[in-house]
Structures are given as structure tokens and as C-alpha cells.
Design an enzyme around this catalytic site. Structure first.
Site, PDB file in Angstrom:
ATOM      1  N   TRP A 284       2.463   9.405   9.359  1.00  0.00           N
ATOM      2  CA  TRP A 284       3.555   9.059  10.283  1.00  0.00           C
ATOM      3  C   TRP A 284       4.914   9.119   9.578  1.00  0.00           C
ATOM      4  O   TRP A 284       5.946   9.038  10.219  1.00  0.00           O
ATOM      5  CB  TRP A 284       3.326   7.652  10.852  1.00  0.00           C
ATOM      6  CG  TRP A 284       3.510   6.543   9.823  1.00  0.00           C
ATOM      7  CD1 TRP A 284       3.023   6.514   8.535  1.00  0.00           C
ATOM      8  CD2 TRP A 284       4.254   5.339   9.972  1.00  0.00           C
ATOM      9  NE1 TRP A 284       3.392   5.351   7.899  1.00  0.00           N
ATOM     10  CE2 TRP A 284       4.145   4.607   8.760  1.00  0.00           C
ATOM     11  CE3 TRP A 284       4.983   4.789  11.012  1.00  0.00           C
ATOM     12  CZ2 TRP A 284       4.751   3.370   8.566  1.00  0.00           C
ATOM     13  CZ3 TRP A 284       5.586   3.549  10.823  1.00  0.00           C
ATOM     14  CH2 TRP A 284       5.466   2.858   9.603  1.00  0.00           C
ATOM     15  N   ASP A 285       4.905   9.243   8.256  1.00  0.00           N
ATOM     16  CA  ASP A 285       6.140   9.341   7.474  1.00  0.00           C
ATOM     17  C   ASP A 285       7.088  10.371   8.090  1.00  0.00           C
ATOM     18  O   ASP A 285       8.302  10.174   8.143  1.00  0.00           O
ATOM     19  CB  ASP A 285       5.851   9.766   6.018  1.00  0.00           C
ATOM     20  CG  ASP A 285       4.856   8.866   5.303  1.00  0.00           C
ATOM     21  OD1 ASP A 285       4.003   8.267   5.979  1.00  0.00           O
ATOM     22  OD2 ASP A 285       4.914   8.786   4.054  1.00  0.00           O
ATOM     23  N   GLU A 414       0.372  -2.423   5.130  1.00  0.00           N
ATOM     24  CA  GLU A 414      -1.015  -2.192   4.720  1.00  0.00           C
ATOM     25  C   GLU A 414      -1.607  -3.310   3.870  1.00  0.00           C
ATOM     26  O   GLU A 414      -2.719  -3.177   3.370  1.00  0.00           O
ATOM     27  CB  GLU A 414      -1.107  -0.843   3.995  1.00  0.00           C
ATOM     28  CG  GLU A 414      -0.787   0.306   4.936  1.00  0.00           C
ATOM     29  CD  GLU A 414      -0.775   1.661   4.257  1.00  0.00           C
ATOM     30  OE1 GLU A 414      -0.656   1.704   3.019  1.00  0.00           O
ATOM     31  OE2 GLU A 414      -0.877   2.671   4.969  1.00  0.00           O
ATOM     32  N   LYS A 526       3.339  -5.406   2.119  1.00  0.00           N
ATOM     33  CA  LYS A 526       3.616  -4.250   1.265  1.00  0.00           C
ATOM     34  C   LYS A 526       4.907  -3.568   1.725  1.00  0.00           C
ATOM     35  O   LYS A 526       5.650  -3.004   0.938  1.00  0.00           O
ATOM     36  CB  LYS A 526       2.437  -3.289   1.430  1.00  0.00           C
ATOM     37  CG  LYS A 526       2.459  -2.072   0.559  1.00  0.00           C
ATOM     38  CD  LYS A 526       1.236  -1.208   0.903  1.00  0.00           C
ATOM     39  CE  LYS A 526       1.145   0.039   0.065  1.00  0.00           C
ATOM     40  NZ  LYS A 526       0.205   1.008   0.630  1.00  0.00           N
ATOM     41  N   GLN A 527       5.154  -3.623   3.035  1.00  0.00           N
ATOM     42  CA  GLN A 527       6.267  -2.869   3.618  1.00  0.00           C
ATOM     43  C   GLN A 527       6.640  -3.506   4.959  1.00  0.00           C
ATOM     44  O   GLN A 527       5.884  -4.313   5.488  1.00  0.00           O
ATOM     45  CB  GLN A 527       5.833  -1.417   3.803  1.00  0.00           C
ATOM     46  CG  GLN A 527       4.671  -1.235   4.778  1.00  0.00           C
ATOM     47  CD  GLN A 527       3.901   0.055   4.551  1.00  0.00           C
ATOM     48  OE1 GLN A 527       2.920   0.049   3.834  1.00  0.00           O
ATOM     49  NE2 GLN A 527       4.355   1.130   5.160  1.00  0.00           N
TER      50      GLN A 527
HETATM   51  O1  IFM Z   1       2.251   6.419   5.434  1.00  0.00           O
HETATM   52  C1  IFM Z   1       2.413   5.706   4.258  1.00  0.00           C
HETATM   53  C2  IFM Z   1       2.018   4.267   4.511  1.00  0.00           C
HETATM   54  O2  IFM Z   1       2.841   3.683   5.471  1.00  0.00           O
HETATM   55  C3  IFM Z   1       2.096   3.481   3.227  1.00  0.00           C
HETATM   56  N1  IFM Z   1       1.205   4.067   2.241  1.00  0.00           N
HETATM   57  C4  IFM Z   1       1.583   5.440   1.943  1.00  0.00           C
HETATM   58  C5  IFM Z   1       1.556   6.320   3.168  1.00  0.00           C
HETATM   59  C6  IFM Z   1       2.022   7.728   2.808  1.00  0.00           C
HETATM   60  O3  IFM Z   1       3.334   7.716   2.361  1.00  0.00           O
END
Ligand code: IFM
Length: 694
Positions: A284-285, A414, A526-527
Site C-alpha cells: 500500500w506504500d 504492525e 510501530k507506525q
Molecule cells: O507497507 C509497509 C508496512 O506498512 C510497514 N512494514 C513495511 C511495509 C513495506 O514498506
């Protein structure tokens, strides 16, 4: 994504001494990536073990104008001797991927060293051609090389084949202070794009064509191509420490310029084209982080990237059936060809939010470009097929007042997996269902024939449209009335907060040092998850609410994902947290140049690279597009003296320059443009500028 035939090999011998960086003495050394003409050069002076000194200059480029072509210019100058020189240039088919050797779960390749095997070599004349095949899927790749020696007409040329390697060598005499120059032209063609039997001929012809043009002309074309892009990007950052920031942004944009698949059948690997990390898979990046960049500066590429999602829509429909959904499409979490490539479903397939990401990116592309034809040709079908999955996935939960709920999904963060009612997922699903309904109504009224054709094709009826609307209206959005924040999901706030004080620096990133189950049991991110939703859907909550959410989640986010700091930076800008915004911008802008995560070896972080541009444009510049309208809310970061960037909005090229007390908006190309600067309506015609004070 496989490593292909290695064509970079050029070797040098001075009489019987072979040049190598690990023997003799390196007297000078410089490596330069020239982002204005897209070439990489290496200049060095070497003293051989027997005392011969040579200056070696190697320049190479991968052509933007001729997508199959690479060119090299290899120059050698004899500094203190006269003698025999041999320059040998090879194609080597003995290549493999390396990530299977790594223990890092993010790089778990299944190739086990399997790569391409050589099936044919044509080496009786130039261009030399090597044909290779993949071991399982029988995809074919042809690579050709041709050479031109620009000095030394009395050179002795030889073509040799040894195992999977073909070498063309030139032996000649060189006099002290003289130079020789070898140009090499390499091409790659694959059966993904052309019939197998035509590949060798296509590759040879293009190599010969490259040679006929010559390196300097190719370099000139490269410069023009990039010049146009740099002009559109319009970057100019005025900070005391000017090189580091602008250089970093340009480096990031340089990767974005070259990494996008441009034929509607490729997207962008999370690591671009730079290494084997994540097996080259697309995530999805592309849609959430990169499409905003392409839509604003390379709209043609943005369209092709979205077309790719249409190209793999049938696979997404199949994937939905695997997961027991009777209709609709579920995009794979990671893929290239369209099939799900993630092996760990809690942090893979369970990230259903990818469906909303695709619809969201289409919406942003159309808002930015005004290209509604994309909706008619491809977009509507994608949006409907992915929206219907949301309706199928959820349930009206009697224990939550019959509100519409989602269970066992994973949101963007994640470090928390398989949860109920992930805030981000529910919010984006609600947006997606409403958007799909709105598009359906629009088509029904304005394009009835197309709408009928499409609804017949995918068996979409009025009841289903009403069901989308009902699900959206009744969507459950988690809220904690005591803390007055949005919990990331139903159970998030019940967990203990991760013990950050007791976690030494060397135990980050957590995912490499703790079992996932350990991490899942704590409040630790994580994000961004809630915060990402606030960025993507900025009009749904008050600034106060966003501030409370930001203050809650920022301290418990490790930013172990490179997708994290840019989003926190943008939201910090919106909230007026200027120090935070600058801090996150610094983290994101030089992440790969300085190898801050210590993993750039596996490839650059493309989403973060685009995120750094978003930090400038959406963060400091406060740009947003809402319901097709453009707006800015710019400010000058405290340590900066000024900055400038460009965007293309509906074919109008706008430049935004932010100075200490004013903002200058100039329409560089296009007829006229309307937008808002804070609460003020601005209208500019071509060639004019408007100055507003800040
Ligand atoms: O898509 C990302 C995910 O959100 C976090 N881990 C790495 C993936 C690829 O960049």
C-alpha cells in the site's frame, strides 16, 4: 524481483597487472551521483603494485528516454608509463538473489538462491546476446551488449565465452599521458512485454541504436528529461545548512523519478529498484505515500500506477473468494504479479485496509488532475469491487447498538494485529463506502450507459448500493470517553503500555528483538494508525481531538517503520507543533542518505522518500485537496529562511514560495487556477503571481 544478467563488469589490465581496488594503492577516489543528468561516476587514480599510475573515469547511466538501455563510458589515462592495456567488458549470467541468507523476517525470500539460468548465448559477433530464463515460471530475459572504442584504432578485439559469461576484450598500446575510451551499450528485454522469439533481436537492435547515438547524446537527453522534472518540482530550500536538506530531498525525488512502473502492469517495490528487500514486492506504500507525489508532479505515471491495480483486479477477486467473500475484491498485502505474497497473515493479509488505500489514491489522483476518464475506464470498477468487500466483511453488532463492526483485522500499525474495530480501518472503510456510493450515483446520472454496462458486468444492484450507505452510516468508530481519545482498536487501551524505560536502544527495532506475540500484548506502535487516519481524512475531527490523539500516540510510537515519521511530521505541522514537525522532517529527509535505520543495504525506503516530499508540501506548505478543491496553509519552520516547491493541479503548474513574512504563488503554466490560502480565495491567471502575507 530478480537480479538480472550482470552487465556492469568492465576490467582493466596494465600489461600483466589487473586493476583492483584491493591491490596497489588508491591515490584519489571520488564517486558522484549527478542528479541533474542522472549519471553515476567514479573517478580514481591507481598505482599498480609495480608502480604504473592510471586515472580511471567511469560514468554510467540508465536511460530515462530509452527505457531498455544502459550506457557506460570507461576512460583510462596512462599517467606515468607507456605499455599494453587490456579492457575487458562482460555479460555474466551467473547471478543470484541474496536475501535468503538473511535472518531478518522482512526479507524472507523463498528463492533459495534460484534465479535466472542461461538458455542461449549469441557471441559470434557484436552485439553479444545472452538469454536467461526463470526456473519456475519460464519468463525470458534477453540482454545485449555492444561497444565502441573511441581511441586506439590498432586495438586487437577478442570475444570469449566461458561458462555463463561472455567477454569482449580490447588489447592496445597506450603512451604516457594518452587516454583510451570505451563506450558500452547494454539493453534488457523480457517476455513480460514482448514475444519470446523476438527478444534477442529487439535487444540487439536497441544496443546498436544506443551506440549510434553515443554516450554524450544519451547523457544530454537524460539531462533534458530530468531538467523538466526538476523544474516542475521547483525545489529551493533556504536554510543555513542548505546542502543537507535540499540534497536529501533531491536524492529522494531522484529515486521517485526513476522507480515508477510506467506501463500499467508494474507498480513500485517498497525498496524501489535499489535492492532485494521485501523481494521487490509492492505494498500500500505506493497508494498512500507515493501517489500524492506522482499525482502532483508526474500525473502520467500516477495514472499508470493506478492502472496496475486494475490489471491485477481479477487476482484480487480470486483472493476475496479464498477468504470466503462471495463478491468483491481483496487486494493482496504484498505482490508483484497479483497473487498474495505475504506469508505471515496477521501482519499481511489481515491488513484489509489496503482496499481503502487503493480507492483513496484514485480519489486523490482525480482531485489533483481532474482526470475523471480514469474513473470511467478503470477506477469505478476497482472502487466498487473493493467497496463491496467492506459491506461483506462487517457485521451489525447487537452488543454495540447494532453499529457496523469489523473483527480480526490488522490496521497499519504492525505492532498490533488481528483486532476488532481498528479505528483506521473503520474510518477508511466508512469513507470508501460513501465514496463508492457517490461515484455510483454520479455515473448513474451522468454516464448511464457506462454505469449500466459496469453494473451488469459485476452484478451490482440498487440494494447493494443502499447496503453500502447503511453500513457507512452505522459504522462503529471507537472512542474512549474517559481519555477523550480514539483507541486504536477495541482492546488497545486495556493493554499495559510497553516499558520503554527498560528497553535499551539496541533492542530496537522491536520486531527484530521480540517475538510478535510479546509486542502484540502491549500498547506500543510501530507506525501511525489513528494519526494516519487524521492526516488522510483531515475534516472529520476537530483540531483539539487530533491534538489529544497525537499527544497520546506519539510517546508510544517507536517509529520502527520508515513509514512513520513523515506522517507524524505532517500532523505535527497541522497542529502547530513546529519543533516536532522539524524533528520528524529531519528524521525522514535523510533516512537513506545517512543510513539512519542501518538497513539501506536492503534498499531505499520509497514510502519514506515520498513522505519527505509530503512533509514539505503537505506539512510545512499545508497543502490539501478536499472535494476537488486545493488549499494551502503554509508556515516557515523556525530555523528556515524560506522554501519553494511546485505542483501541477488540473494541468496548471503552480509554484509556491514561502518567505519570512509572505507567500508568493505563481502560475507558471496553465490558464488559471483557484485555490484557498487559509480562509482566503485566490485566483491567478497564467504568468501572474499573488503575494499574501503570513
Ligand atoms: O507497507 C509497509 C508496512 O506498512 C510497514 N512494514 C513495511 C511495509 C513495506 O514498506
Amino acid at each position: 524481483m530478480l537480479n538480472v544478467t550482470n552487465s556492469k563488469i568492465i576490467e582493466l589490465c596494465l600489461d600483466d597487472e589487473r586493476f583492483s581496488l584491493t591491490s596497489g594503492t588508491i591515490l584519489e577516489y571520488k564517486r558522484v551521483l549527478d542528479m541533474s543528468n542522472g549519471s553515476l561516476s567514479r573517478e580514481l587514480v591507481w598505482r599498480s603494485p609495480k608502480g604504473k599510475e592510471v586515472q580511471i573515469t567511469v560514468k554510467r547511466l540508465v536511460s530515462f528516454s530509452h527505457r531498455h538501455l544502459m550506457a557506460f563510458k570507461y576512460q583510462v589515462k596512462a599517467l606515468n608509463f607507456s605499455g599494453k592495456v587490456t579492457v575487458s567488458s562482460s555479460l555474466d549470467g551467473d547471478v543470484e538473489n541474496h536475501t535468503h541468507e538473511e535472518e531478518d523476517p522482512r526479507f524472507s525470500a523463498t528463492l533459495e538462491g534460484l534465479g535466472l539460468s542461461v538458455s542461449k548465448i549469441i557471441a559470434d559477433q557484436e552485439p553479444v546476446v545472452m538469454v536467461q530464463e526463470t526456473c519456475r515460471s519460464n519468463l525470458v530475459l534477453a540482454c545485449a551488449m555492444d561497444h565502441r572504442l573511441l581511441s586506439g584504432s590498432d586495438a586487437v578485439k577478442n570475444i570469449e565465452q566461458e561458462h555463463q559469461k561472455v567477454t569482449v576484450s580490447y588489447q592496445l598500446d597506450i603512451k604516457q599521458s594518452e587516454s583510451i575510451c570505451l563506450e558500452k551499450y547494454v539493453t534488457y528485454y523480457t517476455s513480460l512485454d514482448y514475444p519470446v522469439e523476438e527478444l534477442p533481436e529487439l535487444a540487439s537492435r536497441m544496443a546498436a541504436k544506443g551506440m549510434a547515438k553515443g554516450f554524450d547524446i544519451l547523457l544530454g537527453e537524460q539531462s533534458e528529461y530530468l531538467g523538466r522534472l526538476w523544474d516542475k518540482a521547483g525545489l529551493d530550500i533556504k536554510v543555513d545548512n542548505i546542502t543537507s536538506i535540499e540534497q536529501a530531498l533531491r536524492f529522494n525525488l531522484f529515486h521517485l523519478f526513476q522507480a515508477a512502473g510506467s506501463n500499467g502492469r508494474r507498480s513500485i517495490g517498497a525498496k524501489g529498484l535499489t535492492s532485494e528487500g521485501y523481494d521487490g514486492h509492492y505494498f500500500w506504500d505506493t497508494e498512500i505515500y507515493m501517489i500524492p507525489f506522482y499525482a502532483a508532479l508526474m500525473p502520467g505515471e500516477a495514472r499508470k500506477l493506478l492502472e496496475y491495480r486494475y490489471y491485477i483486479l481479477d487476482y484480487a477477486c480470486e483472493r476475496a473468494r479464498v477468504l470466503n467473500h462471495v463478491k468483491g475484491a481483496l487486494y493482496p498485502w504484498r505482490t508483484i504479479a497479483g497473487e498474495e505474497g505475504s506469508s505471515y497473515y496477521p501482519a499481511g493479509t489481515a491488513q484489509y485496509h489496503i482496499n481503502a488505500a487503493v480507492a483513496y489514491a484514485i480519489n486523490k489522483y482525480v482531485e489533483m488532475t481532474g482526470d475523471f476518464s480514469f474513473i470511467l475506464e478503470f477506477g469505478a470498477e476497482i472502487i466498487f469491487q473493493t467497496a463491496r468487500l467492506w459491506e461483506d466483511l462487517g457485521t451489525y453488532n447487537s452488543r454495540k447498538g447494532y453499529l457496523f463492526c469489523y473483527h480480526e483485522v490488522t490496521g497499519p500499525d504492525e505492532y498490533t494485529a488481528l483486532v476488532n474495530n481498528n479505528f483506521y480501518t473503520n474510518l477508511m472503510a466508512r469513507w470508501h463506502l460513501n465514496y463508492a456510493y457517490e461515484i455510483a450515483r454520479n455515473l448513474e446520472i451522468n454516464y448511464p450507459d457506462q454505469f449500466k454496462r459496469l453494473s451488469d458486468k459485476i452484478e451490482l444492484d440498487q440494494d447493494e448500493l443502499q447496503a453500502w450507505l447503511k453500513a457507512a452510516k452505522n459504522m462503529y468508530i471507537p472512542y474512549d470517553h474517559i481519555l477523550q481519545i480514539h483507541p486504536q482498536d477495541d482492546g488497545f487501551l486495556d493493554k499495559e503500555v510497553w516499558d520503554f524505560k527498560a528497553t535499551p536502544a539496541e533492542r530496537y527495532p522491536l520486531m527484530l528483538n521480540y517475538h510478535p506475540l510479546v509486542i502484540y500484548r502491549y500498547q506500543v506502535c510501530k507506525q501511525p494508525d489513528v494519526i494516519l487516519a487524521h492526516f488522510l481524512l483531515p475534516d472529520q475531527f476537530s483540531l483539539d481531538q487530533k491534538c489529544r490523539d497525537y499527544n497520546y500516540y506519539e510517546p508510544i510510537t517507536t517509529h520502527d517503520s520508515s513509514l512513520s515519521p513523515s506522517i507524524f511530521g505532517i500532523v505535527a505541522s497541522e497542529l502547530g507543533l513546529y519543533e516536532d514537525a522539524e524533528y520528524f522532517f529531519a528524521m525522514t529527509s535523510r533516512l537513506d542518505l545517512d543510513n539512519n535505520l542501518n538497513d539501506t543495504y536492503y534498499g531505499v525506503h520509497m514510502a519514506n522518500m515520498a513522505g519527505s516530499w509530503m512533509n514539505l508540501v503537505y506539512g510545512f506548505g499545508g497543502m490539501r485537496t478536499t472535494n476537488g478543491n486545493l488549499s494551502f496553509n503554509p508556515y516557515l519552520p523556525p530555523d528556515w529562511q524560506g522554501y519553494k516547491f511546485g505542483i501541477i493541479f488540473k494541468e496548471n503548474r503552480l509554484e509556491v514560495e514561502v518567505k519570512e513574512n509572505e507567500v508568493v504563488y505563481s502560475l507558471r503554466e496553465g490558464n488559471s487556477i483557484n485555490f484557498r490560502h487559509r480562509n482566503k480565495d485566490i485566483f491567478i491567471v497564467e504568468g501572474e503571481k499573488v503575494i499574501v502575507s503570513i
